[in-house]
Design a protein around this motif. Structure first.
Motif, PDB file in Angstrom:
ATOM      1  N   ALA A  26       6.500   1.042  -0.152  1.00 35.74           N
ATOM      2  CA  ALA A  26       5.023   1.229  -0.980  1.00 35.74           C
ATOM      3  C   ALA A  26       4.137   0.995   0.230  1.00 35.74           C
ATOM      4  O   ALA A  26       3.959  -0.168   0.798  1.00 35.74           O
ATOM      5  CB  ALA A  26       4.794   0.336  -2.064  1.00 35.74           C
ATOM      6  N   TRP A  27       3.283   1.976   0.277  1.00 36.27           N
ATOM      7  CA  TRP A  27       1.996   1.909   1.360  1.00 36.27           C
ATOM      8  C   TRP A  27       0.861   2.122   0.431  1.00 36.27           C
ATOM      9  O   TRP A  27       0.542   3.197   0.066  1.00 36.27           O
ATOM     10  CB  TRP A  27       2.214   2.829   2.314  1.00 36.27           C
ATOM     11  CG  TRP A  27       1.290   3.003   3.723  1.00 36.27           C
ATOM     12  CD1 TRP A  27       0.333   1.962   3.854  1.00 36.27           C
ATOM     13  CD2 TRP A  27       1.152   3.927   4.358  1.00 36.27           C
ATOM     14  NE1 TRP A  27      -0.319   2.300   5.082  1.00 36.27           N
ATOM     15  CE2 TRP A  27       0.004   3.641   5.366  1.00 36.27           C
ATOM     16  CE3 TRP A  27       1.940   5.163   4.825  1.00 36.27           C
ATOM     17  CZ2 TRP A  27      -0.224   4.369   6.385  1.00 36.27           C
ATOM     18  CZ3 TRP A  27       1.397   6.039   5.808  1.00 36.27           C
ATOM     19  CH2 TRP A  27       0.469   5.572   6.726  1.00 36.27           C
ATOM     20  N   CYS A  28      -0.062   1.014   0.290  1.00 34.16           N
ATOM     21  CA  CYS A  28      -1.128   1.079  -0.452  1.00 34.16           C
ATOM     22  C   CYS A  28      -2.356   0.571   0.206  1.00 34.16           C
ATOM     23  O   CYS A  28      -2.333  -0.542   0.644  1.00 34.16           O
ATOM     24  CB  CYS A  28      -0.955   0.574  -1.783  1.00 34.16           C
ATOM     25  SG  CYS A  28       0.275   1.043  -2.821  1.00 34.16           S
ATOM     26  N   VAL A  29      -3.430   1.288   0.491  1.00 30.00           N
ATOM     27  CA  VAL A  29      -4.760   0.990   0.889  1.00 30.00           C
ATOM     28  C   VAL A  29      -5.882   1.372   0.375  1.00 30.00           C
ATOM     29  O   VAL A  29      -5.820   2.418  -0.498  1.00 30.00           O
ATOM     30  CB  VAL A  29      -5.003   1.548   2.171  1.00 30.00           C
ATOM     31  CG1 VAL A  29      -6.169   0.911   3.116  1.00 30.00           C
ATOM     32  CG2 VAL A  29      -3.754   1.052   3.471  1.00 30.00           C
ATOM     33  N   GLN A  30      -6.874   0.384  -0.011  1.00 28.78           N
ATOM     34  CA  GLN A  30      -8.029   0.783  -0.632  1.00 28.78           C
ATOM     35  C   GLN A  30      -8.773   1.881   0.041  1.00 28.78           C
ATOM     36  O   GLN A  30      -8.841   1.910   1.174  1.00 28.78           O
ATOM     37  CB  GLN A  30      -8.953  -0.495  -1.010  1.00 28.78           C
ATOM     38  CG  GLN A  30      -8.274  -1.464  -1.891  1.00 28.78           C
ATOM     39  CD  GLN A  30      -9.385  -2.773  -2.205  1.00 28.78           C
ATOM     40  OE1 GLN A  30     -10.638  -2.519  -1.718  1.00 28.78           O
ATOM     41  NE2 GLN A  30      -8.848  -3.585  -2.685  1.00 28.78           N
ATOM     42  N   ASP A  31      -9.460   2.629  -0.672  1.00 26.43           N
ATOM     43  CA  ASP A  31     -10.234   4.048  -0.380  1.00 26.43           C
ATOM     44  C   ASP A  31     -10.996   3.557   0.792  1.00 26.43           C
ATOM     45  O   ASP A  31     -11.113   4.155   1.865  1.00 26.43           O
ATOM     46  CB  ASP A  31     -10.794   4.664  -1.281  1.00 26.43           C
ATOM     47  CG  ASP A  31      -9.882   5.471  -2.385  1.00 26.43           C
ATOM     48  OD1 ASP A  31      -8.678   5.527  -1.989  1.00 26.43           O
ATOM     49  OD2 ASP A  31     -10.281   5.784  -3.613  1.00 26.43           O
TER      50      ASP A  31
END
Length: 228
Positions: A26-31
């Motif tokens: 999983a690769w998640c970054v806030q906008d």
């Protein structure tokens, strides 16, 4: 914390050589911080001595991986409808009880089973015919909003699996309520009966100077550890 890139690490034997794997998950970054997201990926890929796999890249990640020299695995697969099929007189037994499975597996598959016995997305079968045993690992998948799909992740004996596939698919239906089996060509010696080619198999990718795409499996990854 404004971003994270989850990875699964393992040390595997490939063609008799020890190889370190880093499986990108999983690769998640806030906008507001998306411009920094590539720094997470770069930090992972800058680790020396690893083979990198990405076994569930999202649509926009696939072209990015290609630009980074990832190769795509051959994920050609078929979609087979599961139907009830009697096992009387077939000599086939299927076991999914933990203590019983362990008594039938060879050394290699026993280690794989014990490593994945508590993996949340992995389900396990020992398929026995005569003195032969095929260890099968699968996951439940949702497609088009329906959680009715079994995706095969590991097959210990391809020839035996192909021989008893009818019984395995019947068991997936009657024991687990899964109406369809998705199986890649790598796991069968011939396409299953009553199956059709999967039009859009999900991509899987590898970046390595030592391991070829055909040597990659789906163990020790988010496919076994993360249900969705």
């Amino acid at each position: 914390m404004v971003g994270a890139y989850v990875a699964f690490y393992s040390q595997r034997s490939v063609a008799g050589q020890s190889e370190n794997f880093c499986n990108l998950a999983a690769w998640c970054v806030q906008d507001a911080y998306r411009s920094h997201g590539l720094r997470l990926l770069k930090a992972l890929l800058d680790q020396p001595g690893y083979t990198f796999t990405d076994l569930s890249p999202s649509g926009n990640v696939v072209p990015l991986n290609r630009r980074l020299k990832f190769q795509q695995l051959d994920t050609t697969a078929t979609l087979a409808v599961n139907l009830p099929w009697p096992r009387w007189g077939s000599g086939v037994r299927i076991i999914d009880h933990q203590a019983s499975i362990e008594t039938y597996l060879d050394v290699r598959d026993l280690q794989i089973y014990r490593d994945h016995a508590r993996a949340p997305a992995a389900h396990h079968l020992a398929v026995i015919k005569g003195d032969r045993c095929c260890y099968v690992m699968f996951r439940k998948d949702t497609r088009k909003g329906l959680r009715l799909f079994a995706s095969i992740l590991h097959v210990g004996d391809v020839e035996l699996f192909s021989e008893v596939a009818w019984h395995v698919r019947s068991y997936l239906l009657t024991r687990f309520g899964l109406a369809v089996t998705i199986v890649e060509n790598r796991f069968v010696s011939a396409p299953p009966m009553l199956s059709v080619p999967l039009k859009s198999p999900r991509p899987k990718m590898i970046l390595s100077s030592r391991v070829s795409p055909s040597q990659v499996d789906y163990l020790y990854s988010e496919l076994t550890c993360v249900p969705w």
